[in-house]
Design a protein around this motif. Structure first.
Motif, PDB file in Angstrom:
ATOM      1  N   SER A   7       0.856  -1.200   0.000  1.00 18.21           N
ATOM      2  CA  SER A   7       0.000   0.000   0.000  1.00 18.21           C
ATOM      3  C   SER A   7       0.884   1.239   0.000  1.00 18.21           C
ATOM      4  CB  SER A   7      -0.909   0.019   1.240  1.00 18.21           C
ATOM      5  OG  SER A   7      -1.777  -1.090   1.187  1.00 18.21           O
ATOM      6  N   LEU A   8       0.644   2.132  -0.957  1.00 13.69           N
ATOM      7  CA  LEU A   8       1.519   3.308  -1.094  1.00 13.69           C
ATOM      8  C   LEU A   8       0.708   4.574  -1.352  1.00 13.69           C
ATOM      9  CD1 LEU A   8       4.288   1.837  -3.453  1.00 13.69           C
ATOM     10  CD2 LEU A   8       4.531   2.360  -1.017  1.00 13.69           C
ATOM     11  N   SER A 105      -1.699  12.091 -12.354  1.00 11.94           N
ATOM     12  CA  SER A 105      -0.246  11.968 -12.558  1.00 11.94           C
ATOM     13  C   SER A 105       0.414  11.277 -11.372  1.00 11.94           C
ATOM     14  CB  SER A 105       0.382  13.351 -12.718  1.00 11.94           C
ATOM     15  OG  SER A 105      -0.302  14.100 -13.680  1.00 11.94           O
ATOM     16  N   SER A 106      -0.044  11.615 -10.177  1.00 13.52           N
ATOM     17  CA  SER A 106       0.541  11.017  -8.978  1.00 13.52           C
ATOM     18  C   SER A 106       0.186   9.531  -8.888  1.00 13.52           C
ATOM     19  CB  SER A 106       0.038  11.764  -7.736  1.00 13.52           C
ATOM     20  OG  SER A 106       0.714  11.349  -6.585  1.00 13.52           O
ATOM     21  N   ARG A 144      10.251  11.259  -9.233  1.00 13.04           N
ATOM     22  CA  ARG A 144      11.510  11.688  -8.603  1.00 13.04           C
ATOM     23  C   ARG A 144      11.347  11.909  -7.102  1.00 13.04           C
ATOM     24  NH1 ARG A 144      16.329  11.556 -11.145  1.00 13.04           N
ATOM     25  NH2 ARG A 144      16.113  11.773 -13.383  1.00 13.04           N
ATOM     26  N   GLY A 145      10.191  12.502  -6.740  1.00 12.34           N
ATOM     27  CA  GLY A 145       9.844  12.563  -5.313  1.00 12.34           C
ATOM     28  C   GLY A 145      10.469  13.663  -4.505  1.00 12.34           C
ATOM     29  N   PRO A 274       5.568  11.980   0.172  1.00 18.31           N
ATOM     30  CA  PRO A 274       5.175  10.922   1.112  1.00 18.31           C
ATOM     31  C   PRO A 274       5.391   9.522   0.527  1.00 18.31           C
ATOM     32  CG  PRO A 274       3.564  12.685   1.161  1.00 18.31           C
ATOM     33  CD  PRO A 274       4.533  13.030   0.058  1.00 18.31           C
ATOM     34  N   LEU A 275       5.332   9.384  -0.796  1.00 21.96           N
ATOM     35  CA  LEU A 275       5.600   8.085  -1.433  1.00 21.96           C
ATOM     36  C   LEU A 275       7.034   7.643  -1.134  1.00 21.96           C
ATOM     37  CD1 LEU A 275       5.150   5.737  -3.485  1.00 21.96           C
ATOM     38  CD2 LEU A 275       5.827   7.344  -5.293  1.00 21.96           C
ATOM     39  N   HIS A 276       7.971   8.565  -1.368  1.00 22.82           N
ATOM     40  CA  HIS A 276       9.382   8.227  -1.176  1.00 22.82           C
ATOM     41  C   HIS A 276       9.729   8.142   0.306  1.00 22.82           C
ATOM     42  CE1 HIS A 276       8.970   9.265  -5.327  1.00 22.82           C
ATOM     43  NE2 HIS A 276      10.152   8.736  -5.568  1.00 22.82           N
ATOM     44  N   ALA A 277       9.066   8.986   1.124  1.00 19.45           N
ATOM     45  CA  ALA A 277       9.306   8.913   2.573  1.00 19.45           C
ATOM     46  C   ALA A 277       8.950   7.508   3.061  1.00 19.45           C
ATOM     47  CB  ALA A 277       8.487   9.976   3.298  1.00 19.45           C
TER      48      ALA A 277
END
Ligand SMILES: C[C@](O)(CO)[C@H](O)COP(=O)(O)OP(=O)(O)OC[C@H]1O[C@@H](n2ccc(N)nc2=O)[C@H](O)[C@@H]1O
Ligand SMILES: Nc1ncnc2c1ncn2[C@@H]1O[C@H](COP(=O)(O)OP(=O)(O)OP(=O)(O)O)[C@@H](O)[C@H]1O
Length: 284
Positions: A7-8, A105-106, A144-145, A274-277
């Motif tokens: 879950s992301l 896009s996200s 890229r994040g 928050p995705l990359h975190a």
């Protein structure tokens, strides 16, 4: 036993300013903008399946599964990597569509990054960002994040560190088509290029705002209302408007004064998506 679900988050973005500096031969506009993420967005749940099928639940109103950027991103990664795997994907949609906060896009970027992880297809973020660009100009920054100064059509990204204020985001009761705004005759397309330093000193505008305000009375009126409480700005080609506050309490205070009929939310600006975190926490 079935494999655990991945879950992301698929966070929203804001364009803190947006200058249109020209138009390319293919009709796309060159621009300068500053992207920052919000700690608020959709959530995607991924389960790998061995038979190569891609399924998405639920379907979004007016968007058949095959047109959904999530399914398109998954198929693109299958093609680029040659994997035989597929996925069942579930979408918890929170972001308004056509709001200029980059929901589609996200979702696409989280699908590329998430499935690359789940399928162990081993593409670099750079390769994923390049794939993502074929889905939309806003996809690379989400892949890229990092908060970024962007040029080109939004794909030439320089990571930047910005203050991380709290934002009150107001969703006017209408959706704006990005293509429609970019094709309006009245759009200013010759803003001189500026530097990040100049933006930090003098600020910037959103060149799309005059056209959006002329076409959508709902947005014009919401802008007038929000401007009574803060410096109201528009993200992307709209519809969402936002104001920045030093803390959550100040943002909540203004939110409470707006009519209850208006859709609003309060979220903190983030320099790291928050995705990359979340992936970094899981030692991706
Ligand atoms: C306005 C921004 O949100 C700023 O971040 C983006 O530039 C828009 O990115 P996006 O929603 O991913 O847009 P896309 O799906 O790539 O493009 C939608 C349509 O908008 C127009 N478009 C988009 C981006 C751009 N730099 N110039 C354009 O002229 C094109 O007609 C395109 O067909
Ligand atoms: N997963 C998705 N989520 C939202 N919209 C999607 C998705 N897949 C395809 N779309 C289509 O993309 C259109 C734009 O949606 P999106 O939420 O990305 O708008 P936006 O926030 O204005 O985008 P941007 O800021 O990138 O211009 C929708 O109206 C819809 O038709």
């Amino acid at each position: 036993m079935s494999a655990p679900t991945l879950s992301l988050p698929a966070p929203a973005k804001l364009n803190l300013f947006l200058h249109i500096t020209g138009r390319r031969a293919d009709g796309y506009h060159t621009l300068q903008t500053l992207f920052q993420f919000l700690d608020h967005g959709d959530t995607l749940h991924f389960n790998a399946r061995p038979d190569g099928q891609i399924t998405l639940q639920p379907e979004l109103p007016g968007v058949p599964a095959e047109a959904n950027l999530i399914v398109r991103a998954a198929r693109l990664l299958q093609q680029a990597s040659g994997t035989s795997q597929g996925a069942d994907i579930q979408l918890d949609k929170r972001l308004p569509m056509g709001g200029g906060i980059g929901g589609g896009s996200s979702d696409a970027a989280t699908t590329l990054v998430g499935l690359n992880h789940l399928w162990r297809t081993g593409l670099s973020l750079e390769q994923l960002a390049e794939l993502g660009l074929s889905l939309g100009a806003d996809v690379p920054v989400f892949v890229r994040g990092h908060a970024a100064w962007a040029e080109g059509v939004g794909e030439q990204l320089t990571p930047v560190t910005l203050d991380e204020p709290w934002y009150l985001v107001v969703v006017p009761p209408c959706q704006v088509s990005t293509a429609e705004i970019f094709s309006d005759q009245r759009l200013t397309r010759d803003s001189p290029a500026i530097t990040l330093a100049a933006f930090r000193e003098h600020g910037g505008r959103n060149d799309c705002l005059p056209v959006v305000a002329a076409r959508y009375p709902e947005i014009r009126n919401t802008l007038i209302l929000l401007n009574k409480y803060c410096e109201a700005k528009m993200t992307g080609t709209g519809s969402c408007l936002f104001g920045a506050f030093p803390n959550e309490r100040e943002a909540d205070k203004v939110r409470a004064r707006l009519p209850a009929t208006l859709q609003t939310f309060v979220a903190q600006g983030c320099n790291v998506s928050p995705l990359h975190a979340q992936l970094n926490k899981a030692a991706y």
